[in-house]
Enzyme design. Structure first.
Site, short mmCIF file in Angstrom:
data_model
loop_
_atom_site.label_atom_id
_atom_site.label_comp_id
_atom_site.label_asym_id
_atom_site.label_seq_id
_atom_site.Cartn_x
_atom_site.Cartn_y
_atom_site.Cartn_z
N SER A 1 0.87 -1.17 0.00
CA SER A 1 0.00 0.00 0.00
C SER A 1 0.90 1.22 0.00
O SER A 1 1.74 1.37 0.89
CB SER A 1 -0.88 -0.02 1.25
N LYS B 1 -1.16 -1.10 -4.46
CA LYS B 1 -2.33 -0.29 -4.11
C LYS B 1 -1.83 1.12 -3.86
O LYS B 1 -0.82 1.32 -3.19
CB LYS B 1 -2.99 -0.89 -2.89
N LYS C 1 -3.08 5.10 -2.61
CA LYS C 1 -4.12 5.88 -1.95
C LYS C 1 -4.53 7.01 -2.89
O LYS C 1 -3.66 7.63 -3.53
CB LYS C 1 -3.58 6.48 -0.65
N ASP D 1 -7.27 2.95 -3.15
CA ASP D 1 -8.01 2.99 -1.88
C ASP D 1 -8.33 4.45 -1.56
O ASP D 1 -7.42 5.28 -1.43
CB ASP D 1 -7.15 2.38 -0.76
N GLU E 1 -11.10 0.45 -3.47
CA GLU E 1 -11.38 0.16 -2.06
C GLU E 1 -12.06 1.35 -1.39
O GLU E 1 -11.60 2.48 -1.50
CB GLU E 1 -10.05 -0.17 -1.37
N ASP F 1 -13.74 -1.90 3.00
CA ASP F 1 -12.82 -1.98 4.13
C ASP F 1 -13.56 -1.42 5.36
O ASP F 1 -14.22 -2.17 6.10
CB ASP F 1 -11.55 -1.17 3.78
N LYS G 1 -9.81 -7.03 8.26
CA LYS G 1 -8.81 -6.59 9.24
C LYS G 1 -9.23 -7.11 10.60
O LYS G 1 -10.40 -6.92 11.00
CB LYS G 1 -8.71 -5.06 9.28
N GLY H 1 -4.01 -3.95 6.17
CA GLY H 1 -2.93 -3.62 7.11
C GLY H 1 -3.25 -2.33 7.83
O GLY H 1 -4.03 -1.51 7.34
O1 SMG Z 1 -0.12 -1.65 7.00
O2 SMG Z 1 0.60 -1.61 4.96
C1 SMG Z 1 -0.12 -1.18 5.85
C2 SMG Z 1 -1.06 -0.05 5.53
C3 SMG Z 1 -2.14 -0.50 4.63
O3 SMG Z 1 -3.25 1.18 3.40
C4 SMG Z 1 -3.21 0.55 4.43
N1 SMG Z 1 -4.08 0.75 5.43
O4 SMG Z 1 -7.36 1.85 4.60
O5 SMG Z 1 -6.38 0.06 4.13
C5 SMG Z 1 -6.36 1.16 4.65
C6 SMG Z 1 -5.16 1.70 5.37
C7 SMG Z 1 -5.52 2.10 6.76
C8 SMG Z 1 -4.41 2.57 7.60
S1 SMG Z 1 -3.97 4.17 7.27
C9 SMG Z 1 -3.30 4.76 8.73
MG MG Z 2 -8.42 0.64 3.17
#
Ligand code: SMG
Ligand code: MG
Length: 367
Positions: free
Chosen positions: A134, A160, A162, A187, A212, A237, A261, A289
């Protein structure tokens, strides 16, 4: 087993580089660790609650309070099995991240007591799990491309990124031009509204694996409306906080894929129920994650060994986030973009006590 003592610890760990999403930036992580002790065995869990109530309403502070004042008193002095803990804690509404920290620690302890790997105790069958990365929002497209390149060179199987309003179509276009065949997804962390459907529709030609959580965290209905207008599958999510939410989302066609999660659904038993439901409805799942330390990462690996975790997850190597992790060995990813599921007892990674002590900002023993 009967627990003798629970220790809550807050450690602080600085990310190697800040992680930006549509709702903010993480830099210094505050992480609540739970250690449970039964006769002769200990188990570790991690709350994925953040520093601020932005991804979810839970924070380190709320999780600490709920664990100390409500969850631990519900288990104190009782004979318990890990598989039942989630149901025993159901009297507390919500607060799944607090519950998960305690419940997953008990699963680890029970696996140690039985001398088996947690992955096997949960019913997992995979010996290795496929991994993706991510990538947070980057200051420039050139930096984004460089990050993607680096991840692909390390072997990661899917990328992925953001997105947020104003930084969505163009970054995706640039990545598709540079990497035409890469397994790519985005995402949004709830940054859009249903009125943005025409904009999101512009992502369809880029053949993303999924989008996502584009819409509100509490708005499953609008996702169904949006999914009807998009070819790209929606993955939920934030919206999937329980088995009933998963069932509703699937039944009304709000998503084609679910991100599971542990902290969002309340632990291993709850996660397995969501996994089983999705499997029975042919909805693939993957493990999300939460910028976890090695403890949370290890639990994610064990969970990801279940059969329907068929898509690469956000579980990546320790060294992507931390200069030094708090477990031994650290989580490593192969050149093929996989993590080997450990066969050692429990979570299969040893917490590094001395390092954890050094990073501890506060601790409370509950007996
Ligand atoms: O742990 O690699 C990781 C982060 C993965 O993008 C990630 N998490 O919405 O999926 C999600 C985000 C939430 C955490 S952002 C602080
Ligand atoms: Mg997410």
């Amino acid at each position: 087993m009967r627990l003798r003592q629970v220790t809550l610890r807050e450690i602080q760990l600085r990310l190697l580089s800040p992680f930006e999403t549509s709702f903010g930036t993480s830099d210094l992580r505050r992480i609540l660790l739970v250690e449970v002790e039964a006769h002769g065995v200990t188990g570790w869990g991690e709350s994925t609650a953040g520093e601020n109530p932005f991804y979810s309403y839970e924070t380190v502070e709320t999780a600490w309070l709920i664990l100390r004042d409500y969850l631990w008193p519900m288990l104190r002095g009782r004979e318990i099995a890990a598989a039942d803990v989630g149901d025993l804690l159901a009297g507390v509404r919500g607060h799944p991240m607090a519950k998960s920290a305690l419940e997953t620690a008990i699963w680890d302890a029970e696996a140690h007591e039985k001398g088996v790997a947690l992955a096997r105790l949960l019913g997992g069958m995979r010996q290795e799990i496929p991994c993706g990365v991510s990538i947070g929002i980057q200051p420039t497209t050139a930096q984004l491309i460089a990050k993607v390149e680096e991840a692909l060179e390390s072997g990661y199987q899917r990328i992925k990124i953001k997105i947020k309003p104003g930084l969505d179509i163009e970054p995706v276009r640039a990545l598709r031009e540079t990497f035409p065949r890469v397994r790519l997804m985005v995402d949004a962390n709830s940054a859009y509204r249903l009125e943005d459907a025409p904009l999101l529709k512009q992502l369809d030609p880029f053949h993303l694996m999924m989008i996502e959580q584009p819409l509100g965290w509490d708005d499953i209905y609008s996702h169904a409306e949006l999914q009807r207008r998009l070819e790209t599958p929606i993955c939920l999510d934030e919206s999937i906080v329980s088995l009933p939410h998963a069932r509703a989302a699937i039944e009304i066609g709000a998503c084609g894929i679910i991100n599971i999660k542990l902290g969002r659904v309340g632990g291993h038993t709850a996660a397995r129920r969501v996994h089983d439901l999705c499997q029975s409805r042919a909805v693939p799942v993957w493990c999300g994650g939460m910028l976890e330390s090695g403890i949370g990462r290890a639990h994610n690996i064990a969970m990801s060994s279940l059969a329907n975790f068929s898509l690469p997850g956000d579980v990546s190597a320790s060294k992507r986030y931390w200069a030094e992790d708090i477990i031994e060995p650290e989580v490593e990813v192969s050149k093929q973009g996989t993590i080997r599921v450990p066969s050692r007892p429990g979570i299969g990674y040893a917490p590094r006590r001395e390092r954890i002590e050094k990073l501890t900002k506060r601790q409370e023993r509950l007996a």
